[in-house]
Every structure is written in structure tokens, then in C-alpha cells.
Design a protein around this motif. Structure first.
Motif, mmCIF file in Angstrom:
data_model
loop_
_atom_site.group_PDB
_atom_site.id
_atom_site.type_symbol
_atom_site.label_atom_id
_atom_site.label_comp_id
_atom_site.label_asym_id
_atom_site.label_seq_id
_atom_site.Cartn_x
_atom_site.Cartn_y
_atom_site.Cartn_z
ATOM 1 N N MET A 76 49.793 69.257 -6.452
ATOM 2 C CA MET A 76 48.842 69.520 -5.382
ATOM 3 C C MET A 76 47.393 69.594 -5.868
ATOM 4 N N ASN A 113 53.504 76.495 2.566
ATOM 5 C CA ASN A 113 52.658 77.333 1.713
ATOM 6 C C ASN A 113 53.218 78.730 1.518
ATOM 7 N N PHE A 170 56.286 77.926 -1.230
ATOM 8 C CA PHE A 170 55.760 77.655 -2.567
ATOM 9 C C PHE A 170 54.781 78.736 -3.013
ATOM 10 N N THR A 200 59.253 75.040 -10.716
ATOM 11 C CA THR A 200 58.834 74.736 -9.348
ATOM 12 C C THR A 200 57.358 75.067 -9.160
ATOM 13 N N THR A 222 55.090 72.653 -11.187
ATOM 14 C CA THR A 222 55.110 71.313 -10.611
ATOM 15 C C THR A 222 54.288 71.271 -9.318
ATOM 16 N N TYR A 223 54.468 72.286 -8.477
ATOM 17 C CA TYR A 223 53.743 72.328 -7.212
ATOM 18 C C TYR A 223 52.236 72.314 -7.452
#
Lengths: 282, 281
Positions: free
Chosen positions: B24, A78, A81, B16, B19-20
Motif C-alpha cells: 500500500m 482498513n 488490516f 501480513t 506485506t500490507y
């Protein structure tokens, strides 16, 4: 006359002050202090021998190890990202950005049971990713990958929500200056950006860790709670209480609460640092 | 001027991030909604209108609402005491307010059962003297929700109280306004947005609360089973459509609440020209 009035006002104010403080102390006493003391008392009343026997079980060590591993992994993922998402949300413009930004708060709103259940749907036999475990060769449900996914999900917003306002506040001047001085992006990130978001980031990471340590509902659904395989500290507490192994459950609960306290103090320390930075900056 | 390399980096960062978030957050949402409607809207309604499901939803809404009202009043008083008065033990009291944010909710449930349970000191006393059963009853659920929701209102009202000038209150008082009138006319209008957003956040949190409730409530269907515990039971008995239907209802309610708070505070902060702090977690 005026003096008298002023006097009666302050007397009334003093009375109100005593009443309000008593009400609040009583409320927090009944709601927070009393249950906490009950837990501490229940553990302290037991004799040291049986407490040691209960805590030195391999199950307990395994549960704490698994909990820490999951929490640390969630913090790493976490943070990585979260930094990227916060950066993109603040500095980039793209269609659908507002929608995604609203969705970031979703984990704050969803019941942990629902989180676990959705993973169940996705990775179950008939799920959209039902055959993924055959592909990668390790089981996902009732194993650590789904537990990690659950933990990452419930703690997803913290780093993003702590870093975003800081990024917004510092603007782009600093990194522009850094580029002009010939630094590349990597150097700019380490030397310019990271130092200015440091406390906000640490605060977010600590909140992520604390939330991950205590996660129960989501992990309960996806893990199967298999002793010494998928049993975290909270799952151990739940099993112990269900099996009327009260001392084991209570003592692990006390340790977990103690750990959370330490993190709480760390959080308050970081918050003060962050506030100091903000007032200093202005 | 951006070089080609930095444009590539910037683009890959964006991909990125998106997409994350899609993997999620969006995918799980889609999976849940599509599953709840997989057997049609009729079966969704049939599941939700079963007495056990209805009762669980009703109990969740009632306990969360009662908690929200109590929390709004007590949270505002607590915030007032913590900002306006100085007294011995104040910083300890302030730390105690944050404890529910830190303590795992399952541990909260365990603590409450130790104290108010059938073997607990207070639990036995309440049972004998008032014939009041706290644990394994709706009262226990309310207590757990009050514990979990405690910090939200306090932490959202406190910063606003800090900014409201004490002078205004004193002026109102010296002009002869009663304390109650001063609060209603001077303080309350300034605090209203913060009280509302803190209260609604704690309400949204309470709708989905599981860890503390599952230990405290006793989970008796039609009596003390909340929506999240109902979902758990339906998962265990492999009744997928029922679990999905209730999940969708619960998620929609709490997410709508959170989005409303988000919109409301943003609107108000634009008006006031500042960003009010909203308690998180």
C-alpha cells in the motif's frame, strides 16, 4: 493601592476577554458559519418541487450508493488490516519497523491527486501491474477496484493511529493472564483485547468512514467519473457544478455535509467515551 | 511459553502487516519516484523549471505559508478562548472548529463559491465596494486553505493550555507584568511546540489540498493554478513526466514536514515526560 491595582487588572482582563471572544466568534463566523449558511440558504430558497425532481434522479441514488459501498468496504479493509498492523507495530520487533511506522502517516501528507496519479502509474498500460486486469478479468482503472484502492489508501492511517496508543497503554499483562487461565489466542482477542480497545477502534473506524465519504481528488483521477458507473457523490457534485446544474450540486453537497455532521457528533461522542475510559482506568 | 501454533500465528500476522504496508505504501512511492526519473534528472529539472510549473509551485508555497501564519495566530487565540473563558455558546463554537475535519473538501469549495462567487451575496458586495475578487483568484485559495487548516492549531494547542497552570499567569500578572509580557514570557514558551506542530501539519495538508481549491481557484495558469491542480491538468493532457515531477516535489515537501513534526513532538515529549496530543486527519 494594592486593591486599586488588582481592580484595574481585572478590568483590563475583562476588556481583553470581550475582545478575544469577539475576534474568535467573528473569525469562525466568517470562515465556517457564513459559507455553511450560504449553502443551506441556496438549497432552501429553491422550491420543493424542483428540489424533489433533482434529488430523485437515478444518478443521485447511484452516486450515493457507490459512495456508501466504497466507504464501507474501506472501513472493513482498513479495520482488518489496521488491527493487524497496529498489533504488529506495538508488540513485534523487526528490522525496518521504524521506517514502516513513519510511512504510515504518508497518506496524511500526500495530495489526493498524487494518490490517484500513482494508481494510474501502477495499473496503467505501461505500469508495473499493467497486465493485472487481464489476469483477473475485470478492469481496474476507470472501475471500482482502483476507486477502492484510492479510498483505502487515503483512509489507511486512522484505525492504526487510534488503536496503537491504546495497545501500548494496556501492555501485555492482561493477555498473559488470559493465556495462563487457559484461554486460546482467539478467545483472548475477543474477550480481553477487543473490549479494551473498543472505543479507540470505533473512533478510528468512524474517522475512516468520514474520510472515505468525502474523498474526491484521488477518485476523480482514477475513476473517469462515468455517470452511473463510476460516479460517486463528490464526483456528482463536481459534474453538477461544472454543468451549471447548481441546485443538484448544492443539494447533494448539503446532504453530504449533513451526513458528515452526524458522523462528527458520533466522533465527539466516541471521543468522550474514550476519555472517560482513560480517566476511569487511572 | 509460546506453543508452536501461537508462534505460527504471530509470524503470519507479522508477514501480513508488513506485506500490507509494503504493497500500500512502499510500492506506490517507488513507482512514483522511478517514473519521475525515468527520463533522467535533466528532464525532471526541465519540467520543473518551466514557468507554468514554477508559478504553480510558488503559488502553492506562498498561499500555504500565509495560511500557516494566520492559522498559527488565530488558532492560538481560539484555543485560548476555548480553554480559559466560559461564555454562552462556547460548546457550539468548539464543535464549529471541528467542522472542517468532517466536511468533504469539495463541499467546502462549493460553499465558498456560493458565498463569495460572482453570484454570491458577499462576492458581489466585495466586488462592488472594494473591487476585490475573492473566488477564481489567489484570495479564494487562501480562504479555502484557512477553512481546511482551522482545526489543526486549535486542537494541538488546547490540551497543552489545559495543563499550563492558570496560577502561573496570575502570578505574573499580579507581579505587575503586562498581559502581553505574561503571554510572551509565561504562556508562549509552554505552547510553542504545540503551535509549531499544529501549524506545520496544516501547512503540509495545505500543500496538497485539491478538492476545495479546484472549485474556488478558477485554475488559471500563471495566476491561480496550484501545484495539485497543475498535476491534474498534466494527467489529463497525458504529460506523464511533468505530472510525476511535480508529484515528487509536492510529496517530498509535505512528507518531510510531517516527519519533522513527528520527530519534533517525540523529542519534546521525551523531554517533558509526556505525550502531547497531536491533531490528526
Amino acid at each position: 493601592m494594592a486593591e486599586k491595582k488588582l481592580f484595574s487588572f481585572s478590568e483590563k482582563g475583562a476588556k481583553l476577554r470581550v475582545v478575544l471572544i469577539s475576534v474568535v466568534v467573528l473569525y469562525i463566523g466568517v470562515l465556517v458559519v457564513a459559507p455553511l449558511s450560504a449553502l443551506v440558504r441556496a438549497v432552501l430558497l429553491s422550491d420543493v418541487g424542483s428540489l424533489g425532481k433533482v434529488l430523485l434522479q437515478p444518478d443521485v441514488f447511484y452516486a450515493f450508493g457507490l459512495t456508501l459501498a466504497l466507504a464501507l468496504a474501506a472501513v472493513v479493509l482498513n479495520t482488518f488490516f489496521g488491527l493487524i498492523v497496529a498489533w504488529v507495530m506495538v508488540r513485534h520487533h523487526f528490522p525496518g519497523k521504524k521506517f514502516l511506522n513513519g510511512l504510515i502517516d504518508l497518506p496524511f501528507a500526500v495530495s489526493p491527486v498524487v494518490v490517484g496519479y500513482v494508481l494510474f502509474l501502477l495499473f496503467g498500460r505501461d505500469g508495473w501491474f499493467g497486465s493485472l486486469d487481464n489476469w483477473i478479468g475485470i478492469p481496474i482503472l476507470f472501475s471500482w477496484p482502483s476507486m477502492l484502492a484510492a479510498t483505502v489508501f487515503v483512509s489507511l492511517p486512522f484505525v492504526i493511529r487510534e488503536v496503537m496508543p491504546v495497545l501500548q497503554e494496556i501492555g501485555t499483562d492482561q493477555d498473559q493472564a488470559s493465556y495462563t487461565l487457559g484461554a486460546n489466542q482467539w478467545q483472548t482477542f475477543w474477550r480481553v483485547l477487543l473490549p479494551s480497545i473498543r472505543w479507540g477502534l470505533l473512533y478510528g473506524m468512524t474517522l475512516t468512514f468520514a474520510r472515505s465519504l468525502g474523498e474526491f481528488g484521488a477518485v476523480f483521477v482514477v475513476s473517469g467519473a462515468i455517470t452511473q458507473q463510476t460516479e460517486t457523490a463528490t464526483l456528482f457534485i463536481y459534474r453538477s457544478v461544472e454543468e451549471r446544474e447548481y441546485l443538484a450540486g448544492y443539494s447533494v453537497a448539503l446532504i453530504l455535509a449533513g451526513l458528515s455532521f452526524c458522523i462528527l457528533f458520533l466522533i465527539e461522542y466516541l471521543k468522550k467515551k474514550e476519555e472517560k475510559r482513560l480517566t476511569h482506568g487511572h | 511459553m509460546k506453543t508452536g501454533k501461537s508462534r505460527l500465528l504471530s509470524r503470519s500476522l507479522r508477514i501480513t502487516a508488513i506485506t500490507y504496508l509494503v504493497v500500500m505504501l512502499v510500492l506506490p512511492l517507488l513507482a512514483l519516484f522511478s517514473d519521475s526519473l525515468s527520463e533522467g534528472i535533466v528532464s525532471f529539472w526541465k519540467n520543473m523549471s518551466q514557468p507554468v510549473a514554477l508559478h504553480a509551485l510558488k503559488l502553492t508555497l506562498i498561499t500555504a505559508s500565509v495560511m500557516a501564519v494566520v492559522n498559527a495566530i488565530m488558532g492560538t487565540i481560539t484555543a485560548y478562548v476555548l480553554t480559559r473563558y466560559s461564555f454562552f455558546g462556547k460548546s457550539l463554537l468548539s464543535s464549529l472548529v471541528d467542522i472542517p475535519f468532517a466536511i468533504p473538501t469539495l463541499v467546502t469549495g462549493v460553499m465558498l463559491v456560493i458565498l463569495y462567487g460572482p453570484n454570491g451575496v458577499v462576492g458581489t458586495w466585495l466586488k462592488e465596494v472594494f473591487n476585490l475578487q475573492v473566488v477564481f483568484a489567489p484570495t479564494g485559495i487562501l480562504l479555502a486553505l484557512l477553512f481546511v487548516g482551522l482545526p489543526y492549531v486549535v486542537r494541538s494547542v488546547q490540551p497543552v493550555l489545559h495543563e499550563v497552570d492558570v496560577d502561573q499567569e496570575e502570578a505574573a500578572s499580579t507581579m505587575g507584568a503586562s498581559t502581553w509580557l505574561t503571554f510572551r514570557r509565561v504562556l508562549f514558551p509552554a505552547l510553542r511546540p504545540a503551535i509549531l506542530s499544529g501549524t506545520l501539519l496544516s501547512f503540509a495538508r495545505a500543500l496538497g489540498e485539491f478538492g476545495s481549491v479546484v472549485v474556488v481557484a478558477g485554475n488559471i495558469p500563471m495566476y491561480s493554478q496550484t501545484a495539485s491542480v497543475y498535476i491534474m491538468g498534466e494527467i489529463e493532457s497525458q504529460n506523464q513526466v511533468a505530472a510525476s515531477s511535480m508529484s515528487v516535489v509536492l510529496l517530498t515537501l509535505s512528507f518531510a514536514t510531517i516527519l519533522f513534526v513527528d520527530w519534533y513532538t517525540r523529542d519534546k515529549s521525551l523531554e517533558a515526560g509526556e505525550v502531547p496530543e497531536v491533531a490528526e486527519v
